[in-house]
Design a protein around this motif. Structure first.
Motif, PDB file in Angstrom:
ATOM      1  N   PHE A 111     -21.411 -24.534 -26.810  1.00 46.80           N
ATOM      2  CA  PHE A 111     -20.736 -24.108 -28.037  1.00 46.80           C
ATOM      3  C   PHE A 111     -21.784 -23.502 -28.954  1.00 46.80           C
ATOM      4  O   PHE A 111     -22.800 -24.144 -29.261  1.00 46.80           O
ATOM      5  N   VAL A 112     -21.560 -22.256 -29.399  1.00 44.42           N
ATOM      6  CA  VAL A 112     -22.588 -21.538 -30.151  1.00 44.42           C
ATOM      7  C   VAL A 112     -22.003 -20.865 -31.389  1.00 44.42           C
ATOM      8  O   VAL A 112     -20.811 -20.525 -31.435  1.00 44.42           O
ATOM      9  N   VAL A 113     -22.853 -20.696 -32.384  1.00 41.93           N
ATOM     10  CA  VAL A 113     -22.589 -19.811 -33.521  1.00 41.93           C
ATOM     11  C   VAL A 113     -23.411 -18.554 -33.274  1.00 41.93           C
ATOM     12  O   VAL A 113     -24.607 -18.635 -32.932  1.00 41.93           O
ATOM     13  N   LEU A 114     -22.785 -17.394 -33.431  1.00 46.39           N
ATOM     14  CA  LEU A 114     -23.487 -16.134 -33.204  1.00 46.39           C
ATOM     15  C   LEU A 114     -24.276 -15.722 -34.438  1.00 46.39           C
ATOM     16  O   LEU A 114     -23.874 -16.003 -35.565  1.00 46.39           O
ATOM     17  N   ASN A 115     -25.410 -15.069 -34.215  1.00 47.74           N
ATOM     18  CA  ASN A 115     -26.254 -14.631 -35.323  1.00 47.74           C
ATOM     19  C   ASN A 115     -26.755 -13.227 -35.070  1.00 47.74           C
ATOM     20  O   ASN A 115     -26.760 -12.754 -33.937  1.00 47.74           O
ATOM     21  N   TRP A 116     -27.164 -12.549 -36.131  1.00 46.34           N
ATOM     22  CA  TRP A 116     -27.733 -11.211 -35.972  1.00 46.34           C
ATOM     23  C   TRP A 116     -29.229 -11.193 -36.205  1.00 46.34           C
ATOM     24  O   TRP A 116     -29.817 -10.160 -36.495  1.00 46.34           O
ATOM     25  N   ARG A 117     -29.873 -12.340 -36.002  1.00 44.79           N
ATOM     26  CA  ARG A 117     -31.337 -12.393 -36.053  1.00 44.79           C
ATOM     27  C   ARG A 117     -31.844 -13.061 -34.779  1.00 44.79           C
ATOM     28  O   ARG A 117     -32.275 -14.216 -34.776  1.00 44.79           O
ATOM     29  N   ALA A 118     -31.742 -12.346 -33.665  1.00 38.05           N
ATOM     30  CA  ALA A 118     -32.319 -12.810 -32.411  1.00 38.05           C
ATOM     31  C   ALA A 118     -33.774 -12.368 -32.398  1.00 38.05           C
ATOM     32  O   ALA A 118     -34.086 -11.219 -32.100  1.00 38.05           O
ATOM     33  N   VAL A 119     -34.676 -13.262 -32.743  1.00 36.19           N
ATOM     34  CA  VAL A 119     -36.063 -12.875 -33.006  1.00 36.19           C
ATOM     35  C   VAL A 119     -36.757 -12.399 -31.738  1.00 36.19           C
ATOM     36  O   VAL A 119     -36.496 -12.877 -30.632  1.00 36.19           O
ATOM     37  N   CYS A 120     -37.668 -11.436 -31.921  1.00 37.65           N
ATOM     38  CA  CYS A 120     -38.333 -10.806 -30.774  1.00 37.65           C
ATOM     39  C   CYS A 120     -39.563 -11.579 -30.320  1.00 37.65           C
ATOM     40  O   CYS A 120     -39.932 -11.551 -29.147  1.00 37.65           O
TER      41      CYS A 120
END
Length: 370
Positions: free
Chosen positions: A83-92
């Motif tokens: 179970f996940v919450v989506l984010n727009w900061r997938a760090v590199c």
């Protein structure tokens, strides 16, 4: 590849459409997520109106929670069934911010490499690299943050954008703590989240400023100790008066959070802070807006800090699980942000409700998004 229903904005200003899209099987570094719930954010409306860019058609939606259905061959951080919450900061992990340890400022965040498409093969631009007004979506695996599976998807999905932006603006960017006074200018979803974050941190007084009486009432329920109707009262003078009641001699609040994104309200925030206080800009301005006429001697003479808050300066892997735990403990009322639960066909009506100020968040429920 799978075909699923999704909400797409095909042209600037045109009503959104529920259409069938193609979702590729996940490749290296990618995951397919079955969406359970997704909030309707102002950013989605900005995409539809062409306020972000003109890369139509857009696959809208980004404040989402769901279940990982499949992952690419090299993915280790999440697995099917999580179970996940989506984010727009997938760090590199590789840019100069990441290498100096400031992962929350990552300058090269990841999105899925493959493209989702319309049935005719037209490539879609997913909102903030997510595109979650869909039964399933393809994202970078790093955009998936595992949280407590017992949490309610409709509530915790909102951490994916607006609620995290507001709470983080207070706690992360503004460094709000017990013993500090806070004022929040603009009491929409992000501003109210900043109030909730300030209350969570133990700040007092917490002063909510808006021109809408309904929003000020919601702000009180979320932790504001005082409210100011800036259509009737000078907010700068009133914030200083309220702050001085608790801290004699104060010239304003220790931290003032501007959650509108307009030059006029930013200038109010600048003058409403105490000496050596902090201004946090979390409201998003349009590209044409300019800083107000501000004497440089005032910038120097007041000291302190003028900050911008990107995504609440959050690190999803750190902040999402912590805030979900506070929610399940009953210490952070994320349910209060869910004004209504709607279907995938009701998004245009939800955009209209944003303008009237009747909702903090409309949340689209998919299968299992209770």
């Amino acid at each position: 590849m799978q075909q699923v229903r999704a909400v797409v904005a095909k042209a600037k200003g045109a009503p959104v459409e529920v259409v069938t899209i193609n979702v590729p099987d996940p490749g290296p570094g990618e995951a397919v997520v079955k969406i359970q719930a997704c909030g309707v954010c102002h950013t989605d409306l900005h995409y539809r109106e062409g306020g972000i860019n003109d890369e139509f058609p857009f696959l809208l939606g980004h404040e989402a929670a769901g279940i990982v259905e499949a992952v690419g061959p090299d993915v280790t951080g999440v697995a099917p069934g999580d179970f996940v919450v989506l984010n727009w900061r997938a760090v590199c992990g590789e840019c100069r911010a990441c290498k100096r340890g400031d992962l929350h400022y990552c300058f090269n965040t990841h999105n899925a490499t493959q493209k989702m498409t319309l049935e005719d093969g037209t490539e879609l631009s997913p909102a903030l690299g997510i595109g979650a007004f869909a039964e399933k979506t393809l994202v970078a695996a790093g955009q998936c943050t595992k949280v407590d599976p017992e949490a309610r998807p409709a509530a915790v999905g909102l951490l994916g954008c607006g609620v995290m932006a507001g709470i983080g603006a207070a706690i992360n960017t503004g460094a709000v703590t017990r013993g500090k006074s806070v004022a929040v200018i603009g009491c929409g979803g992000v501003g109210v989240a900043a109030i909730a974050g300030s209350a969570l941190a133990g700040a007092s007084p917490i002063i909510a400023v808006d021109i809408d009486a309904k929003k000020l009432e919601v702000a009180k329920k979320m932790g504001a100790t005082h409210t100011v109707d800036s259509s009737k009262t000078d907010p700068v003078e009133e914030i200083a008066r309220i702050a001085a009641e608790t801290y004699p001699g104060a010239d304003g609040a220790d931290v003032v959070i501007e959650a509108v994104g307009r030059p006029e309200t930013w200038k109010q925030a600048f003058y409403a802070r105490d000496l050596a206080g902090t201004v946090v800009l979390v409201g998003v301005p349009t590209p044409d807006m300019k800083l107000p006429d501000l004497p440089l001697i005032d910038v120097f003479g007041r000291g302190g800090a003028l900050k911008s808050s990107w995504y609440g300066d959050c690190l999803p892997s750190r902040d999402f699980p912590m805030l979900v735990d506070l929610y399940t403990q009953g210490r952070l009322d994320l349910d209060a942000f869910v004004s209504e639960e709607i279907g995938i066909e009701d998004i245009e009506a939800a955009f209209d409700k944003m303008h009237s100020g009747d909702v903090l968040r409309s949340v689209v429920l998919m299968d299992g998004g209770n």
